[in-house]
Write a protein that holds these residues in place. Structure first.
Motif, PDB file in Angstrom:
ATOM      1  N   GLY A 199      39.155 -64.061 -87.213  1.00 48.68           N
ATOM      2  CA  GLY A 199      38.822 -64.400 -85.843  1.00 48.68           C
ATOM      3  C   GLY A 199      39.541 -63.466 -84.881  1.00 48.68           C
ATOM      4  N   LYS A 200      39.364 -63.692 -83.590  1.00 43.41           N
ATOM      5  CA  LYS A 200      39.913 -62.782 -82.584  1.00 43.41           C
ATOM      6  C   LYS A 200      40.359 -63.535 -81.346  1.00 43.41           C
ATOM      7  N   LEU A 201      41.137 -62.870 -80.508  1.00 44.15           N
ATOM      8  CA  LEU A 201      41.394 -63.325 -79.148  1.00 44.15           C
ATOM      9  C   LEU A 201      41.317 -62.123 -78.211  1.00 44.15           C
ATOM     10  N   TYR A 202      40.714 -62.327 -77.056  1.00 45.75           N
ATOM     11  CA  TYR A 202      40.752 -61.303 -76.014  1.00 45.75           C
ATOM     12  C   TYR A 202      42.124 -61.318 -75.351  1.00 45.75           C
ATOM     13  N   ILE A 203      42.688 -60.130 -75.148  1.00 40.81           N
ATOM     14  CA  ILE A 203      43.945 -59.978 -74.426  1.00 40.81           C
ATOM     15  C   ILE A 203      43.664 -59.681 -72.952  1.00 40.81           C
ATOM     16  N   ALA A 204      42.686 -58.824 -72.688  1.00 42.59           N
ATOM     17  CA  ALA A 204      42.359 -58.460 -71.303  1.00 42.59           C
ATOM     18  C   ALA A 204      41.005 -57.764 -71.266  1.00 42.59           C
ATOM     19  N   GLY A 205      40.415 -57.708 -70.061  1.00 42.08           N
ATOM     20  CA  GLY A 205      39.157 -56.989 -69.860  1.00 42.08           C
ATOM     21  C   GLY A 205      37.920 -57.855 -69.931  1.00 42.08           C
ATOM     22  N   GLU A 206      38.108 -59.193 -69.958  1.00 41.75           N
ATOM     23  CA  GLU A 206      36.966 -60.098 -70.074  1.00 41.75           C
ATOM     24  C   GLU A 206      35.991 -59.898 -68.923  1.00 41.75           C
ATOM     25  N   TYR A 207      34.733 -60.213 -69.199  1.00 38.03           N
ATOM     26  CA  TYR A 207      33.611 -60.138 -68.258  1.00 38.03           C
ATOM     27  C   TYR A 207      33.235 -58.689 -67.932  1.00 38.03           C
ATOM     28  N   ALA A 208      34.196 -57.847 -67.534  1.00 31.84           N
ATOM     29  CA  ALA A 208      33.857 -56.450 -67.277  1.00 31.84           C
ATOM     30  C   ALA A 208      33.348 -55.780 -68.549  1.00 31.84           C
ATOM     31  N   VAL A 209      33.869 -56.210 -69.701  1.00 35.11           N
ATOM     32  CA  VAL A 209      33.522 -55.545 -70.961  1.00 35.11           C
ATOM     33  C   VAL A 209      32.049 -55.703 -71.325  1.00 35.11           C
ATOM     34  N   VAL A 210      31.342 -56.653 -70.711  1.00 32.81           N
ATOM     35  CA  VAL A 210      29.915 -56.778 -71.018  1.00 32.81           C
ATOM     36  C   VAL A 210      29.109 -55.633 -70.410  1.00 32.81           C
ATOM     37  N   GLU A 211      29.718 -54.885 -69.498  1.00 28.01           N
ATOM     38  CA  GLU A 211      29.043 -53.715 -68.929  1.00 28.01           C
ATOM     39  C   GLU A 211      29.297 -52.501 -69.823  1.00 28.01           C
ATOM     40  N   THR A 212      28.280 -51.679 -69.989  1.00 20.86           N
ATOM     41  CA  THR A 212      28.352 -50.531 -70.894  1.00 20.86           C
ATOM     42  C   THR A 212      29.538 -49.632 -70.569  1.00 20.86           C
ATOM     43  N   GLY A 213      30.378 -49.363 -71.585  1.00 20.23           N
ATOM     44  CA  GLY A 213      31.476 -48.425 -71.446  1.00 20.23           C
ATOM     45  C   GLY A 213      32.730 -48.985 -70.811  1.00 20.23           C
TER      46      GLY A 213
END
Length: 357
Positions: free
Chosen positions: A8-22
């Motif tokens: 499994g995983k956990l997000y540390i940072a960058g949520e929501y923005a990461v759905v945009e390409t690049g």
């Protein structure tokens, strides 16, 4: 008997923005796993999960296709993973077989509530790994990521696929998401061999090494959250607030670039500063999308961590699930954890998992 596992995983940072390409995020793989086992069968195959034993399904093969005896099942990600892997197997000339496939998971609590560790991604990755062994298919991390990304995206239809990357590559990663609109078109124009060998626009995955004194603490709120629903809500509201959303994206990318540099430089203070900024940016996003990312209990989790010299934020889409704290290993970790417990925040004693080649 083939037996494989995916973390499994956990997000540390960058949520929501990461759905945009690049756009980047930092994600970590954890030592909680989905295990998939495959055993050859003769005429009737089965798919069984310890979480859904009453919904185990049985199948046979007719003219090369899987035919199910009961269609009402919760196994969409497993079935998508099977379809994608078997389509790939056919392109390299493998005859399709019949098998019993069993799934076991550590990614939920004992009473069945999800921690938010990316169980759908892990089961997708583990199923594909197991089937690639079953069919003796050539496989490496890059191919596994692409197959699992296709299978997962075909079901979920949104998200960055960062949880797939964490489950495949393990450890700490910096992840830049690829162009999902391109993938929809590419699936229609290229076969699997071509898709797996070509570069995907925007995709970049870098393994990170954390500073030796960095300690990751995880607190669970006990409230599951739906990532896909929260991502949809942000997507609907960002259209009405394009200028504010674009400003969020620019600030998030700059924040994550500095954070990733902090990992490269082994600079805990720099990483913590950007974690704090990322929390602020997500709360600003929340103000105009009304996604309710940081719940009152997640806010309390962060405040307690700060009281003991740590920096914390919600992990992933928020709305419940887990929060993470990044803290110097020499700080009063036990006191922090006990204060979380006093506030109905459940510490999860999971460790970072590194995947072998």
């Amino acid at each position: 008997m083939i037996s494989v596992k995916a973390p499994g995983k956990l997000y540390i940072a960058g949520e929501y923005a990461v759905v945009e390409t690049g756009f980047p995020a930092v994600i970590v793989a954890l030592d909680q796993f989905v295990t998939v086992k495959i055993e050859e069968a003769e005429q009737i195959g089965s798919i069984v999960s310890s979480q859904y034993q009453e919904n185990s399904i049985y199948w046979r093969r007719e003219d090369g296709e899987m035919v199910f005896d009961n269609r009402d099942n919760p196994f969409h990600y497993i079935l998508s993973a099977i379809r994608v892997t078997e389509d790939y197997a056919k392109t390299v000339g493998k005859a399709l077989g019949i098998y019993h496939l069993t799934v076991e998971s550590d990614l939920d609590s004992q009473d069945g509530r999800k921690y938010g560790l990316g169980s759908s991604a892990a089961v997708t990755v583990a199923t594909i790994k197991a089937l690639c062994q079953f069919y003796d298919l050539p496989m490496n991390h890059d191919k596994l990521f692409k197959l699992a990304a296709i299978a997962h995206f075909d079901v979920q239809g949104n998200g960055s696929l960062g949880d797939i990357a964490a489950s495949v590559y393990g450890g700490w990663i910096a992840y830049h998401s690829f162009d999902r609109d391109w993938l929809k078109l590419a699936e229609k124009h290229y076969n699997f061999a071509q898709l797996l060998s070509m570069d995907w626009p925007g995709l970049d995955i870098e393994l990170l090494t954390p500073p030796a004194d960095l300690r990751l603490l995880i607190g669970w709120t006990g409230t599951p959250a739906s990532t896909s629903h929260l991502v949809d809500r942000v997507a609907l509201n960002k259209a009405k607030q394009q200028q504010a959303y674009q400003e969020f994206l620019v600030k998030s990318k700059a924040c994550l670039k500095r954070m990733i540099k902090g990992f490269r430089d082994q600079n805990l203070a720099a990483i913590q500063a950007e974690i704090a900024l990322n929390r602020t940016l997500l709360n600003e996003l929340d103000q105009f999308t009304h996604a309710h990312i940081e719940t009152p209990l997640l806010k309390r989790l962060c405040e307690i961590a700060e009281d003991f010299g740590g920096i914390a934020k919600a992990s992933g889409a928020g709305g419940g699930d887990c929060g993470i704290a990044i803290i110097d290993a020499h700080k009063h970790l036990h006191q922090l954890v006990n204060k979380w417990k006093d506030n109905q925040i459940i510490p999860l004693s999971f460790n970072v998992h590194h995947v072998e080649e």
